[in-house]
Design a protein around this motif. Sequence first.
Motif, short mmCIF file in Angstrom:
data_model
loop_
_atom_site.label_atom_id
_atom_site.label_comp_id
_atom_site.label_asym_id
_atom_site.label_seq_id
_atom_site.Cartn_x
_atom_site.Cartn_y
_atom_site.Cartn_z
N GLU A 1 0.82 -1.21 0.00
CA GLU A 1 0.00 0.00 0.00
C GLU A 1 0.85 1.27 0.00
O GLU A 1 0.52 2.25 -0.66
CB GLU A 1 -0.92 0.01 1.23
N VAL B 1 -3.58 -5.97 -2.30
CA VAL B 1 -2.79 -4.88 -1.74
C VAL B 1 -2.63 -5.11 -0.24
O VAL B 1 -3.62 -5.24 0.48
CB VAL B 1 -3.45 -3.51 -2.01
N PRO C 1 1.86 2.61 -6.93
CA PRO C 1 0.62 1.88 -7.27
C PRO C 1 0.24 2.02 -8.74
O PRO C 1 -0.33 1.08 -9.32
CB PRO C 1 -0.42 2.51 -6.35
#
Length: 256
Positions: free
Chosen positions: A206, A232, A213
């Motif tokens: 995360e 995640v 990401p």
Amino acid sequence: MRALKVVLVRVLSAVALLCLAGCGALYGWQRSLLYHPQPARQAGESLTLPVDGATLQVSVRARPGAPALLYFGGNAEDVSATLPQLARLFPDHALYLLHYRGYGQSTGEPTESALHADAQALYEHARHAHSEIKIVGRSLGSGVAIRLASERAVTRLVLLTPYDSIENVAAEQFSWWPVRWLIRDRFDSAAVAGRIGVPTTLIAAERDTLIRPERTAALMARFGPGVARLVVIPGVGHNDISASPIYARALVDAVR
């Protein structure tokens, strides 16, 4: 006015020379920025795999006839230190963890083409003793793993903190340089994702600031419908993801 023009030309010339020198340095040193060879710090069983131009060390946990798990690590990872965790998580699997060229006791110099050729050599070695082969690749190794899975028969593919391409990661990290013109080892995972047909899991951190990401999402979007899923892991970054118990459970679920 003429003197000002002369000064301006000299300044611009100096800036241009500095930029050229910087680009030359980046081009020449880029592989030392990408690859950070580590010694094998953990004692344990290993095999020696001769390949074209090098001899490779592979940390192993033997399980004759069992499903085999091939592991390709990050750019600064000592995979001998990763073996104990994988051994705990997968007691019924044979484990093969590749030390890239220049890492551990492996000889030679790491390059994209060499890593891909070495991954194929490890696969060919493993397939003679195991009818079922699964592949896990972490960070840099996710690019090695996905290409191998696109070219050889495997039953599972797991990509840990993966990217769409090293080119895109580098362009984000060095946004003030013309990285796309200079880079030699691109590891274009997105280009081969569409060829993957086996169940695939992407596991991301995360709080990852190295492989952001967006890079993982861009890779995820290139798989065919229903092939891949994204997990995640909350509250962790790029380097501490493997310490999370959630990560361990996700990895076990992905492999099995």
